[in-house]
Scaffold this active site. Structure first.
Site, PDB file in Angstrom:
ATOM      1  CG  ASP A 232     -12.366  47.385  35.918  1.00 33.99           C
ATOM      2  OD1 ASP A 232     -12.837  47.173  37.140  1.00 33.99           O
ATOM      3  OD2 ASP A 232     -12.348  46.431  35.061  1.00 33.99           O
TER       4      ASP A 232
ATOM      5  NE  ARG B 117     -12.609  43.024  44.687  1.00 28.50           N
ATOM      6  CZ  ARG B 117     -13.383  43.087  43.435  1.00 28.50           C
ATOM      7  NH1 ARG B 117     -14.756  43.549  43.327  1.00 28.50           N
ATOM      8  NH2 ARG B 117     -12.728  42.447  42.105  1.00 28.50           N
TER       9      ARG B 117
END
Length: 447
Positions: free
Chosen positions: A304, A61
């Site tokens: 993931d 992120r």
């Protein structure tokens, strides 16, 4: 200086027992070893020693979405799960589509020190699927990017995908495709089937994944390039990959821990922790993926890891974000779904979660416990069983689908470049890890 560590009585993936001597950031010796003066001793009786785990598919992120995760907190989650190398997807803000952004991610990982952080470069500018990104510049940057992906979005334009495959083949890079036909999945919310009709949620058909994989393996064959399929999730996709490999096409595929354990039935709760892309599938798909792991059709397991702030998950299903965190729980889920069911052994786990993802991602020398190798080691206790709890999460977000679920095994120690990042189940403080990383860097430069 980096501490000398003697690990005693560890069970290697093949089943034999050995002491492991670590010093100067590398594995010095295996066998029956007397403790050197001043060394730290770790009693590993009953623990499985795996080469440090490698995750080819995470979302850290940063930059841009630090409210969900940062490279530091994502690396801490990795350490808690036994991972020593992680690949960070490109869907940041700004997108990792230039040399400058991937080098920033690389530097943040080096500063944190918990794991080797390798940035994944975007295939297209801004993930828009219109123009190729600065693939060559990223490949030849200090980050030496070898994996490129628009994950979160599919490279759906056939000509653009062909050109991307041709480009990366010039330096043996790989395109990691998020296989999702965007037209077939417009407003989709869960797996398409009788349950989606019953729940009144727009269905996500299996063919949306399978058709893209079929197209892309043919493109990879045509240009002779390497292709990697992210988070494969259906029985039909397994058959396409099996066919492609039989033809000698250079394709590899991954499955996530959640697609190996969880099914669409969990969506009945409308709990958005179970909302993920691709969606949780049928029992038949889970069993097909497990069988494909066992027979080698699926090459690796990747998490993931997709953190989101609470407000993005604690809301109505239709409004909730897609994604689950998975770094901290991955090895326990793999044990629960595959090892405890006798589908794979610990040698296979080492291959699926370390050696093969390292090879696909171009990590030279990773994925093995041997004298002279970098001391990336995961010590896992397979004898335990516990209810996964929010206290088991070391990252910034808590959107785990496993909270309240009984899982097997626990990671006890993680060593990265010869120093501890997880010590007896506890993440080592950031300042200690950063100091160890700096000391190791200085040793490499001969300072």
């Amino acid at each position: 200086m980096i501490d000398t560590i003697l690990i005693t009585g560890a069970t290697l993936p093949g089943g034999s027992q050995s002491d492991i001597l670590v010093a100067g950031g590398v594995i010095r010796e295996l066998g029956s070893i007397a403790a050197p003066a001043g060394s730290r001793r770790i009693d590993a009786a009953g623990l499985v020693a795996l080469p440090g785990l490698v995750d080819l598919h995470t979302h850290l992120r940063e930059p841009g979405f630090e409210q969900s995760e940062t490279v530091l907190t994502g690396s801490q989650a990795a350490a808690a799960g036994g991972f020593t190398s992680i690949f960070a997807m490109a869907n940041t803000l700004p997108v990792a589509d230039t040399a400058g952004v991937v080098e920033q991610v690389l530097s943040l990982g080096q500063q944190a020190g918990y794991a080797t952080v390798r940035p994944i470069g975007a295939v297209t500018r801004g993930l828009l699927g219109e123009q190729l990104s600065e693939i060559g510049a990223m490949a030849h940057s200090r980050a030496a990017v070898r994996v490129f992906s628009d994950d979160g979005k599919c490279v759906h334009d056939s000509l653009l995908m062909r050109r991307a495959l041709e480009y990366v083949s010039s330096f043996d890079g790989v395109i990691a495709q998020h296989a999702q036909d965007p037209r077939l999945t417009e407003a989709a919310q869960m797996n398409e089937g009788s349950l989606s009709s019953e729940l009144g949620l727009k269905g996500w058909p299996a063919v949306a994944e399978e058709s893209i994989i079929a197209r892309d393996v043919l493109l990879a064959e045509h240009v002779g390039a390497r292709l990697h399929i992210c988070h494969l999730s259906t029985a039909g996709s397994v058959e396409v990959i099996r066919w492609a490999k039989a033809r000698g096409i250079r394709v590899t595929a991954e499955a996530t821990p959640h697609h190996l354990l969880l099914t669409e039935d969990l969506v009945r709760s409308y709990d958005a922790r179970y909302k993920v892309n691709p969606p949780l599938r049928r029992d038949e798909d889970v069993l097909a993926l497990r069988a494909a792991i066992a027979d080698g059709t699926i090459d690796i397991i990747a998490t993931d890891h997709a953190p989101h702030p609470s407000e993005s998950k604690e809301c109505e299903w239709d409004s909730a974000a897609f994604g689950m965190v998975g770094l901290e729980s991955a090895l326990s889920v793999v044990q629960t779904a595959l090892v405890d069911t006798n589908l794979v052994g610990w040698n296979d786990v080492a291959r699926l979660l370390s050696a093969t993802p390292a090879a696909i991602g171009g990590l030279i020398g990773a994925g093995a416990i041997r004298a002279g190798a970098a001391a990336d080691i995961t010590l896992h206790d397979p004898s335990t069983s516990s209810v996964f709890d929010v206290t088991d999460l070391a990252g910034k977000s808590v959107n785990s689908p496993y909270l309240g679920r009984q899982l097997s095994g626990s990671v006890r120690y993680t060593l990265h470049n010869g120093y501890l990042t997880l010590d007896d189940g506890l993440v080592v403080p950031a300042e200690v890890v950063a100091a160890s990383a700096r000391a190791g860097s200085q040793m490499e430069m001969g300072e």
